[in-house]
Design a protein around this motif. Structure first.
Motif, PDB file in Angstrom:
ATOM      1  N   PRO A  59       4.929  -0.529   6.101  1.00  0.00           N
ATOM      2  CA  PRO A  59       5.150   0.378   4.952  1.00  0.00           C
ATOM      3  C   PRO A  59       6.612   0.712   4.674  1.00  0.00           C
ATOM      4  O   PRO A  59       6.944   1.101   3.559  1.00  0.00           O
ATOM      5  N   ILE A  60       7.495   0.577   5.673  1.00  0.00           N
ATOM      6  CA  ILE A  60       8.883   1.003   5.485  1.00  0.00           C
ATOM      7  C   ILE A  60       9.526   0.296   4.299  1.00  0.00           C
ATOM      8  O   ILE A  60      10.061   0.925   3.384  1.00  0.00           O
ATOM      9  N   LYS A  61       9.466  -1.033   4.302  1.00  0.00           N
ATOM     10  CA  LYS A  61      10.154  -1.770   3.234  1.00  0.00           C
ATOM     11  C   LYS A  61       9.502  -1.530   1.878  1.00  0.00           C
ATOM     12  O   LYS A  61      10.177  -1.461   0.854  1.00  0.00           O
ATOM     13  N   SER A  62       8.167  -1.350   1.851  1.00  0.00           N
ATOM     14  CA  SER A  62       7.475  -1.133   0.586  1.00  0.00           C
ATOM     15  C   SER A  62       7.879   0.195  -0.045  1.00  0.00           C
ATOM     16  O   SER A  62       8.103   0.281  -1.249  1.00  0.00           O
ATOM     17  N   VAL A  63       7.995   1.241   0.770  1.00  0.00           N
ATOM     18  CA  VAL A  63       8.359   2.562   0.253  1.00  0.00           C
ATOM     19  C   VAL A  63       9.723   2.523  -0.413  1.00  0.00           C
ATOM     20  O   VAL A  63       9.899   2.993  -1.556  1.00  0.00           O
ATOM     21  N   PHE A  64      10.715   1.940   0.262  1.00  0.00           N
ATOM     22  CA  PHE A  64      12.066   1.905  -0.304  1.00  0.00           C
ATOM     23  C   PHE A  64      12.142   0.990  -1.520  1.00  0.00           C
ATOM     24  O   PHE A  64      12.867   1.265  -2.477  1.00  0.00           O
ATOM     25  N   PHE A  65      11.386  -0.108  -1.483  1.00  0.00           N
ATOM     26  CA  PHE A  65      11.423  -1.031  -2.607  1.00  0.00           C
ATOM     27  C   PHE A  65      10.821  -0.394  -3.859  1.00  0.00           C
ATOM     28  O   PHE A  65      11.329  -0.575  -4.967  1.00  0.00           O
ATOM     29  N   LEU A  66       9.738   0.371  -3.691  1.00  0.00           N
ATOM     30  CA  LEU A  66       9.129   1.047  -4.838  1.00  0.00           C
ATOM     31  C   LEU A  66      10.074   2.100  -5.423  1.00  0.00           C
ATOM     32  O   LEU A  66      10.154   2.267  -6.644  1.00  0.00           O
ATOM     33  N   LEU A  67      10.798   2.818  -4.549  1.00  0.00           N
ATOM     34  CA  LEU A  67      11.798   3.768  -5.034  1.00  0.00           C
ATOM     35  C   LEU A  67      12.865   3.047  -5.857  1.00  0.00           C
ATOM     36  O   LEU A  67      13.275   3.524  -6.925  1.00  0.00           O
ATOM     37  N   PHE A  68      13.326   1.898  -5.359  1.00  0.00           N
ATOM     38  CA  PHE A  68      14.344   1.112  -6.059  1.00  0.00           C
ATOM     39  C   PHE A  68      13.849   0.691  -7.447  1.00  0.00           C
ATOM     40  O   PHE A  68      14.535   0.867  -8.455  1.00  0.00           O
ATOM     41  N   LEU A  69      12.633   0.130  -7.506  1.00  0.00           N
ATOM     42  CA  LEU A  69      12.124  -0.365  -8.778  1.00  0.00           C
ATOM     43  C   LEU A  69      11.896   0.770  -9.781  1.00  0.00           C
ATOM     44  O   LEU A  69      12.198   0.624 -10.969  1.00  0.00           O
ATOM     45  N   PHE A  70      11.398   1.893  -9.304  1.00  0.00           N
ATOM     46  CA  PHE A  70      11.169   3.023 -10.212  1.00  0.00           C
ATOM     47  C   PHE A  70      12.472   3.506 -10.825  1.00  0.00           C
ATOM     48  O   PHE A  70      12.559   3.753 -12.030  1.00  0.00           O
ATOM     49  N   VAL A 404      -1.706   1.450 -11.608  1.00  0.00           N
ATOM     50  CA  VAL A 404      -1.809   0.482 -12.721  1.00  0.00           C
ATOM     51  C   VAL A 404      -1.505  -0.929 -12.217  1.00  0.00           C
ATOM     52  O   VAL A 404      -2.207  -1.892 -12.552  1.00  0.00           O
ATOM     53  N   GLY A 405      -0.466  -1.073 -11.399  1.00  0.00           N
ATOM     54  CA  GLY A 405      -0.086  -2.386 -10.899  1.00  0.00           C
ATOM     55  C   GLY A 405      -1.119  -3.000  -9.974  1.00  0.00           C
ATOM     56  O   GLY A 405      -1.241  -4.229  -9.881  1.00  0.00           O
ATOM     57  N   ALA A 406      -1.882  -2.156  -9.283  1.00  0.00           N
ATOM     58  CA  ALA A 406      -2.877  -2.666  -8.328  1.00  0.00           C
ATOM     59  C   ALA A 406      -4.124  -3.207  -9.011  1.00  0.00           C
ATOM     60  O   ALA A 406      -4.913  -3.935  -8.390  1.00  0.00           O
ATOM     61  N   LEU A 407      -4.331  -2.857 -10.276  1.00  0.00           N
ATOM     62  CA  LEU A 407      -5.492  -3.370 -11.010  1.00  0.00           C
ATOM     63  C   LEU A 407      -5.387  -4.884 -11.138  1.00  0.00           C
ATOM     64  O   LEU A 407      -4.338  -5.428 -11.483  1.00  0.00           O
ATOM     65  N   THR A 408      -6.470  -5.577 -10.862  1.00  0.00           N
ATOM     66  CA  THR A 408      -6.453  -7.046 -10.821  1.00  0.00           C
ATOM     67  C   THR A 408      -7.448  -7.627 -11.809  1.00  0.00           C
ATOM     68  O   THR A 408      -8.604  -7.185 -11.885  1.00  0.00           O
ATOM     69  N   GLY A 423       4.134  -2.475 -11.137  1.00  0.00           N
ATOM     70  CA  GLY A 423       3.671  -1.226 -11.727  1.00  0.00           C
ATOM     71  C   GLY A 423       4.709  -0.122 -11.625  1.00  0.00           C
ATOM     72  O   GLY A 423       4.891   0.674 -12.552  1.00  0.00           O
ATOM     73  N   ALA A 424       5.418  -0.058 -10.476  1.00  0.00           N
ATOM     74  CA  ALA A 424       6.469   0.952 -10.301  1.00  0.00           C
ATOM     75  C   ALA A 424       7.598   0.742 -11.300  1.00  0.00           C
ATOM     76  O   ALA A 424       8.165   1.706 -11.834  1.00  0.00           O
ATOM     77  N   LEU A 425       7.942  -0.517 -11.561  1.00  0.00           N
ATOM     78  CA  LEU A 425       8.994  -0.820 -12.535  1.00  0.00           C
ATOM     79  C   LEU A 425       8.581  -0.368 -13.937  1.00  0.00           C
ATOM     80  O   LEU A 425       9.353   0.283 -14.648  1.00  0.00           O
ATOM     81  N   ILE A 426       7.362  -0.717 -14.335  1.00  0.00           N
ATOM     82  CA  ILE A 426       6.869  -0.329 -15.660  1.00  0.00           C
ATOM     83  C   ILE A 426       6.800   1.196 -15.781  1.00  0.00           C
ATOM     84  O   ILE A 426       7.158   1.773 -16.812  1.00  0.00           O
ATOM     85  N   ALA A 427       6.358   1.866 -14.698  1.00  0.00           N
ATOM     86  CA  ALA A 427       6.306   3.328 -14.716  1.00  0.00           C
ATOM     87  C   ALA A 427       7.703   3.910 -14.884  1.00  0.00           C
ATOM     88  O   ALA A 427       7.895   4.896 -15.612  1.00  0.00           O
ATOM     89  N   GLY A 428       8.690   3.332 -14.202  1.00  0.00           N
ATOM     90  CA  GLY A 428      10.069   3.795 -14.348  1.00  0.00           C
ATOM     91  C   GLY A 428      10.555   3.665 -15.774  1.00  0.00           C
ATOM     92  O   GLY A 428      11.220   4.574 -16.308  1.00  0.00           O
TER      93      GLY A 428
END
Length: 566
Positions: A59-70, A404-408, A423-428
């Motif tokens: 989870p560490i890398k995912s948390v920071f990456f989502l913050l970056f994209l947002f 939203v991004g997790a919807l497949t 999804g985080a990018l689009i939300a940002g």
């Protein structure tokens, strides 16, 4: 050595901070004009640290990456949506065309060389210098129906391919756009001449050239004078004095007056006579000119000590949006107000009278406190300095984007989704735009944007490097020399075609053309090279709109490439 290994394996978070610290230090080193850059340095240091075979919790890398994209989406959101319905639509279309060229060229090269999805993502990320694609590609690969071993192998090869192709991706882009581009557009001398002509055109106003708007980096100054010339034999009003300076093409204001030894509040009708003292304000390059028609300059601490306010204003009011700088400064409420700088999508652009202002522009204005208090609310939201970030806004924004991004969707048995990162990018993008409509909430101060942007991405890259470390050398051998050649082609072909398309089809001014190419490829290093080559900040006018579009599409291409290559 065993003690060191045990420490980092027991506390893997320490390995990440070691990588970040050394990586940022190496990234700052420069030889002449060459530098590895922070992201590449962090990746390579991570690979070295990864030789200790350190397991990093997922989870560490995912948390920071989502913050970056947002926060990336938040930064460019206002410009992204504004450009879709403004006269910058030609730049929007151009950015889409160049992004598609980057995608198509990379996929074709990857298909010809028989690359797997991981190699294709790494090639694209490095050649187009869009590091965030690695994260989006990783998320998308994990949704595929391939075996766990194949997916892990593809994910491990990505940083290898990125590292091999990134250096030319950066240096090559700067060379192509800064050096080769002007030659392709008629020669450096011709392009410089046309750029200066465009500058002069944008600087023109109905009262002549206004040096107050030439260079937004120069400070505003206040200087005191003793009135003692013949022009004041007849007492002159404050408005007459300012009108005389305006007729000389100089935007200077009377901000302070001492009459008969007593400091009084200046008004347009206040009469100034010989023996009085006044303070003039304006850009340094205008105020330091010859003021002998006023009198001798004096150094008077009492007269020069008064409150002056400099604040940032987020442009949201319809009464100001769409105006040129020249039209805005003619408004009555702008009396005494000087525009120090304008930022668009986080990029500072030249402040010229002919520049059209857009919703979401961040203006730094300066003037007397009472004048600033009058003008700022009529421009938009006063973005006063603060160290508080609206974490409710950030947390819920990323959550909504992730859902939203997790919807497949499944097309022909192939799972298609934006992934939580997309999804985080689009939300940002959406929430960044929303704040321009409702600026009282969702504040992320500029320093916080910087830390979330840089630390978020580099924490992610550090984990990628550490995780890939044990297999990195094997990956280099597997990729081979052809990967570097593939990177050169994937970098060069879209940019060369982009310069041609911008010139022949879109008919852009050469400086704007080069700026649009740099923005569409989100390569700030290339923008710097172009501006240095042309000795002008004009290319930035083509960078901001295309940067907003490019930053969005290039990152989302990570999903598309994986689906194509799988």
């Amino acid at each position: 050595m065993e003690t060191i290994l045990h420490f980092f394996r027991t506390y893997p978070e320490m390995a990440i901070f070691l990588t970040i610290g050394i990586g940022f230090w190496i990234g700052q080193l420069k030889y002449k004009s060459f530098t590895l850059g922070t992201v590449t340095s962090v990746l390579l240091v991570g690979v070295l640290v990864g030789q200790m075979d350190i397991a990093i919790p997922g989870p560490i890398k995912s948390v920071f990456f989502l913050l970056f994209l947002f926060v990336i989406g938040y930064s460019v959101g206002p410009q992204f949506f504004q450009s879709l319905r403004s006269d910058g639509i030609h730049q929007v279309i151009f950015a889409c065309v160049l992004c598609v060229l980057c995608l198509v060229v990379t996929v074709v090269i990857a298909k010809i060389l028989g690359y797997n999805p991981g190699e294709a993502i790494g090639l694209f990320a490095g050649a187009q210098t869009i590091s965030a694609v690695i994260g989006v590609g990783t998320d998308t690969i994990n949704t595929l129906g391939a075996s766990a071993a194949d997916k892990q192998a593809w994910i491990n090869i990505m940083p290898v391919c990125y590292a091999v192709t990134y250096i030319f991706g950066t240096i090559g882009s700067a060379y192509i756009l800064g050096t080769l581009g002007p030659k392709l557009l008629g020669g450096i001398d011709k392009v410089r001449k046309e750029t200066k002509e465009l500058e002069e055109q944008l600087q023109k106003s109905s009262i002549g050239e206004d040096p107050a708007f030439v260079d937004a980096n120069r400070p505003v100054v206040f200087r005191a004078y003793k009135v003692d010339t013949n022009w004041f034999d007849t007492p002159r009003s404050v408005s007459e004095i300012e009108g005389k300076m305006q007729s000389m093409g100089r935007r200077i204001f009377v901000d302070r007056v001492r009459i008969d030894g007593k400091i009084v509040e200046e008004t347009p009708d206040l009469k100034i006579k010989k023996g009085d003292e006044i303070v003039l304000s304006g850009r340094r390059e205008t105020v330091i000119q010859d003021e002998s028609w006023v009198g001798e300059e004096i150094n008077d601490p009492e007269l020069l000590t008064f409150p002056v306010e400099s604040i940032m204003v987020l442009l949201t009011k319809k009464t100001a949006c769409g105006m040129t700088v020249e039209e805005l400064r003619r408004q009555k409420f702008m009396h005494g107000i000087l525009i120090k700088s304008i930022k668009r999508s986080g990029v500072e652009i030249p402040v010229l009278p002919g520049l059209k202002l857009q919703t979401g522009d961040l203006l730094q204005i300066m003037g007397m406190t009472r004048e600033v208090s009058t003008a700022a609310p009529l421009l938009g939201y006063i973005d006063r300095p603060t160290n508080k970030t609206d974490l409710i806004f950030v947390g819920l924004g990323i959550l909504i984007g992730g859902i939203v991004g997790a919807l497949t969707l499944r097309l022909g048995g192939i799972p298609i989704s934006l992934s939580t990162s997309g999804g985080a990018l689009i939300a940002g993008l959406f929430f960044g735009w929303l704040r321009t409509k409702h600026p009282t909430f969702g504040r992320i101060p500029e320093p916080a944007v910087w830390i979330l942007n840089n630390l978020g991405l580099n924490m992610f890259i550090a984990v990628i490097g550490i995780t890939a470390g044990p297999t990195f050398l094997e990956g280099i051998k597997e990729a081979g020399f052809m990967l570097f050649v593939a990177g050169v082609l994937a970098t060069s072909i879209p940019l060369l075609l982009g310069i041609w398309v911008g010139n022949k089809i879109f008919k852009f001014h050469p400086a704007i053309n080069l700026g649009c190419n740099a923005g569409s490829r989100t390569t700030t290093a290339a923008l710097g090279a172009i501006q240095e080559s042309l000795d002008s900040t004009i290319p930035a006018l083509g960078y901001t709109v295309t940067y907003a579009i490019g930053n969005t599409l290039l990152i989302l291409w990570g999903v598309v490439i994986v689906l194509f290559m799988s």
